[in-house]
Design a protein around this motif. Structure first.
Motif, PDB file in Angstrom:
ATOM      1  N   ALA A  90       0.827  -1.210   0.000  1.00 32.63           N
ATOM      2  CA  ALA A  90       0.000   0.000   0.000  1.00 32.63           C
ATOM      3  C   ALA A  90       0.859   1.257   0.000  1.00 32.63           C
ATOM      4  O   ALA A  90       0.611   2.200  -0.765  1.00 32.63           O
ATOM      5  CB  ALA A  90      -0.927  -0.007   1.211  1.00 32.63           C
ATOM      6  N   LEU A  91       1.887   1.256   0.837  1.00 33.67           N
ATOM      7  CA  LEU A  91       2.779   2.414   0.885  1.00 33.67           C
ATOM      8  C   LEU A  91       3.508   2.602  -0.440  1.00 33.67           C
ATOM      9  O   LEU A  91       3.608   3.715  -0.952  1.00 33.67           O
ATOM     10  CB  LEU A  91       3.781   2.242   2.027  1.00 33.67           C
ATOM     11  CG  LEU A  91       4.666   3.436   2.350  1.00 33.67           C
ATOM     12  CD1 LEU A  91       3.815   4.643   2.738  1.00 33.67           C
ATOM     13  CD2 LEU A  91       5.618   3.090   3.470  1.00 33.67           C
ATOM     14  N   GLY A  92       3.995   1.504  -1.015  1.00 35.03           N
ATOM     15  CA  GLY A  92       4.677   1.574  -2.304  1.00 35.03           C
ATOM     16  C   GLY A  92       3.764   2.051  -3.411  1.00 35.03           C
ATOM     17  O   GLY A  92       4.164   2.831  -4.278  1.00 35.03           O
ATOM     18  N   LEU A  93       2.511   1.591  -3.394  1.00 39.93           N
ATOM     19  CA  LEU A  93       1.538   2.003  -4.404  1.00 39.93           C
ATOM     20  C   LEU A  93       1.291   3.507  -4.341  1.00 39.93           C
ATOM     21  O   LEU A  93       1.300   4.195  -5.365  1.00 39.93           O
ATOM     22  CB  LEU A  93       0.233   1.233  -4.203  1.00 39.93           C
ATOM     23  CG  LEU A  93      -0.910   1.573  -5.142  1.00 39.93           C
ATOM     24  CD1 LEU A  93      -0.562   1.156  -6.563  1.00 39.93           C
ATOM     25  CD2 LEU A  93      -2.189   0.888  -4.694  1.00 39.93           C
ATOM     26  N   ILE A  94       1.102   4.013  -3.141  1.00 43.40           N
ATOM     27  CA  ILE A  94       0.825   5.447  -2.975  1.00 43.40           C
ATOM     28  C   ILE A  94       2.034   6.283  -3.382  1.00 43.40           C
ATOM     29  O   ILE A  94       1.913   7.221  -4.184  1.00 43.40           O
ATOM     30  CB  ILE A  94       0.410   5.750  -1.517  1.00 43.40           C
ATOM     31  CG1 ILE A  94      -0.943   5.100  -1.225  1.00 43.40           C
ATOM     32  CG2 ILE A  94       0.368   7.247  -1.255  1.00 43.40           C
ATOM     33  CD1 ILE A  94      -1.320   5.056   0.236  1.00 43.40           C
ATOM     34  N   ILE A  95       3.196   5.956  -2.838  1.00 45.24           N
ATOM     35  CA  ILE A  95       4.398   6.744  -3.142  1.00 45.24           C
ATOM     36  C   ILE A  95       4.750   6.633  -4.621  1.00 45.24           C
ATOM     37  O   ILE A  95       5.069   7.632  -5.271  1.00 45.24           O
ATOM     38  CB  ILE A  95       5.575   6.307  -2.254  1.00 45.24           C
ATOM     39  CG1 ILE A  95       5.282   6.698  -0.799  1.00 45.24           C
ATOM     40  CG2 ILE A  95       6.889   6.929  -2.722  1.00 45.24           C
ATOM     41  CD1 ILE A  95       6.256   6.147   0.203  1.00 45.24           C
ATOM     42  N   GLY A  96       4.685   5.422  -5.181  1.00 42.50           N
ATOM     43  CA  GLY A  96       4.988   5.225  -6.597  1.00 42.50           C
ATOM     44  C   GLY A  96       4.012   5.960  -7.494  1.00 42.50           C
ATOM     45  O   GLY A  96       4.393   6.557  -8.506  1.00 42.50           O
ATOM     46  N   GLY A  97       2.726   5.924  -7.149  1.00 40.03           N
ATOM     47  CA  GLY A  97       1.713   6.615  -7.943  1.00 40.03           C
ATOM     48  C   GLY A  97       1.913   8.117  -7.945  1.00 40.03           C
ATOM     49  O   GLY A  97       1.836   8.773  -8.991  1.00 40.03           O
ATOM     50  N   VAL A  98       2.182   8.682  -6.772  1.00 44.10           N
ATOM     51  CA  VAL A  98       2.406  10.129  -6.677  1.00 44.10           C
ATOM     52  C   VAL A  98       3.674  10.532  -7.424  1.00 44.10           C
ATOM     53  O   VAL A  98       3.677  11.514  -8.170  1.00 44.10           O
ATOM     54  CB  VAL A  98       2.482  10.566  -5.191  1.00 44.10           C
ATOM     55  CG1 VAL A  98       2.974  11.985  -5.046  1.00 44.10           C
ATOM     56  CG2 VAL A  98       1.127  10.386  -4.526  1.00 44.10           C
ATOM     57  N   LEU A 110       3.838  14.921 -15.376  1.00 45.63           N
ATOM     58  CA  LEU A 110       3.271  16.256 -15.609  1.00 45.63           C
ATOM     59  C   LEU A 110       3.735  16.860 -16.926  1.00 45.63           C
ATOM     60  O   LEU A 110       3.004  17.626 -17.552  1.00 45.63           O
ATOM     61  CB  LEU A 110       3.627  17.197 -14.462  1.00 45.63           C
ATOM     62  CG  LEU A 110       2.823  17.018 -13.183  1.00 45.63           C
ATOM     63  CD1 LEU A 110       3.384  17.908 -12.081  1.00 45.63           C
ATOM     64  CD2 LEU A 110       1.362  17.334 -13.415  1.00 45.63           C
ATOM     65  N   ILE A 111       4.918  16.506 -17.346  1.00 45.35           N
ATOM     66  CA  ILE A 111       5.470  17.051 -18.589  1.00 45.35           C
ATOM     67  C   ILE A 111       4.600  16.658 -19.779  1.00 45.35           C
ATOM     68  O   ILE A 111       4.406  17.443 -20.689  1.00 45.35           O
ATOM     69  CB  ILE A 111       6.923  16.550 -18.797  1.00 45.35           C
ATOM     70  CG1 ILE A 111       7.784  17.047 -17.653  1.00 45.35           C
ATOM     71  CG2 ILE A 111       7.475  16.985 -20.142  1.00 45.35           C
ATOM     72  CD1 ILE A 111       9.141  16.402 -17.573  1.00 45.35           C
ATOM     73  N   GLY A 142       2.154   7.934 -15.984  1.00 41.54           N
ATOM     74  CA  GLY A 142       3.166   7.988 -14.929  1.00 41.54           C
ATOM     75  C   GLY A 142       2.649   7.442 -13.608  1.00 41.54           C
ATOM     76  O   GLY A 142       3.344   6.705 -12.917  1.00 41.54           O
ATOM     77  N   ALA A 143       1.412   7.796 -13.270  1.00 36.87           N
ATOM     78  CA  ALA A 143       0.829   7.310 -12.021  1.00 36.87           C
ATOM     79  C   ALA A 143       0.653   5.792 -12.064  1.00 36.87           C
ATOM     80  O   ALA A 143       0.945   5.100 -11.090  1.00 36.87           O
ATOM     81  CB  ALA A 143      -0.515   7.987 -11.757  1.00 36.87           C
ATOM     82  N   ALA A 144       0.195   5.274 -13.190  1.00 37.50           N
ATOM     83  CA  ALA A 144      -0.004   3.825 -13.315  1.00 37.50           C
ATOM     84  C   ALA A 144       1.330   3.082 -13.248  1.00 37.50           C
ATOM     85  O   ALA A 144       1.466   2.091 -12.528  1.00 37.50           O
ATOM     86  CB  ALA A 144      -0.720   3.505 -14.620  1.00 37.50           C
ATOM     87  N   ALA A 145       2.312   3.572 -13.988  1.00 38.64           N
ATOM     88  CA  ALA A 145       3.617   2.899 -13.995  1.00 38.64           C
ATOM     89  C   ALA A 145       4.294   3.005 -12.630  1.00 38.64           C
ATOM     90  O   ALA A 145       4.817   2.017 -12.103  1.00 38.64           O
ATOM     91  CB  ALA A 145       4.513   3.506 -15.070  1.00 38.64           C
ATOM     92  N   GLY A 146       4.287   4.187 -12.048  1.00 35.76           N
ATOM     93  CA  GLY A 146       4.894   4.384 -10.733  1.00 35.76           C
ATOM     94  C   GLY A 146       4.182   3.590  -9.658  1.00 35.76           C
ATOM     95  O   GLY A 146       4.813   2.993  -8.784  1.00 35.76           O
ATOM     96  N   GLY A 147       2.846   3.557  -9.728  1.00 34.34           N
ATOM     97  CA  GLY A 147       2.073   2.782  -8.756  1.00 34.34           C
ATOM     98  C   GLY A 147       2.364   1.297  -8.852  1.00 34.34           C
ATOM     99  O   GLY A 147       2.519   0.610  -7.849  1.00 34.34           O
TER     100      GLY A 147
END
Length: 161
Positions: A90-98, A105-106, A115-120
């Motif tokens: 859960a922590l990784g999902l939140i931090i990765g998504g943000v 944003l670029i 970016g949110a999907a890949a990072g999450g």
């Protein structure tokens, strides 16, 4: 049908196949982690005459016997590795998504979503692995009972793993 559109459909199918294979591998890794995450904490034995005389195999049998004795007395380990995995995920999902969203944003709205999907996704995997290998310590009454039993058998306990 135009030859270019046929080629695009083939490329789309290939990308879909690669994506499906990646998802299957990720599920396999998650399953492997959850299976290995079931092991509970074990006492660490310091080398002494008793351990050297009887060996690690006998020591493991004695550890198992002491743990059974503590559990039969109604004590529980009090550890939950799957809870650690879930918290890490859960922590990784939140931090990765943000993080992924801010990096995207670029590229505008589509970049933020991608970016949110890949990072999450990446954060979920890394957090799960980190949670699975978080050190475990048992409840104090359980640990005390097991350590006391092992000391009575002649072992020196230096901690838990």
């Amino acid at each position: 049908m135009h030859p270019a559109s046929v080629k695009e459909k083939k490329d789309d199918r290939r990308e879909m196949a690669v994506s499906t294979q990646l998802c299957q591998r990720l599920v396999g890794v998650a399953l492997l982690i959850s299976i290995t995450a079931c092991a509970g904490p074990e006492p660490l034995l310091r080398s002494n005459k008793h351990l050297q005389l009887y060996g690690k195999e006998m020591a493991q049998e004695d550890i198992d016997a002491c743990q059974r004795k503590a559990e039969e007395a109604g004590l529980t380990t009090g550890v939950n590795r799957s809870g650690n995995v879930a918290a890490g995920a859960a922590l990784g999902l939140i931090i990765g998504g943000v993080t992924g969203a801010s990096a995207g944003l670029i590229g505008g709205a589509a970049g933020v979503a991608i970016g949110a999907a890949a990072g999450g996704g990446l954060g979920l995997i890394i957090g799960s692995v980190g949670g699975a290998y978080k050190p475990l310590t048992p409840d104090q009454p359980y640990a005390d009972a097991v350590v006391r039993c092992l000391i009575e058998k002649g072992y020196d306990v230096s901690g838990w793993q």
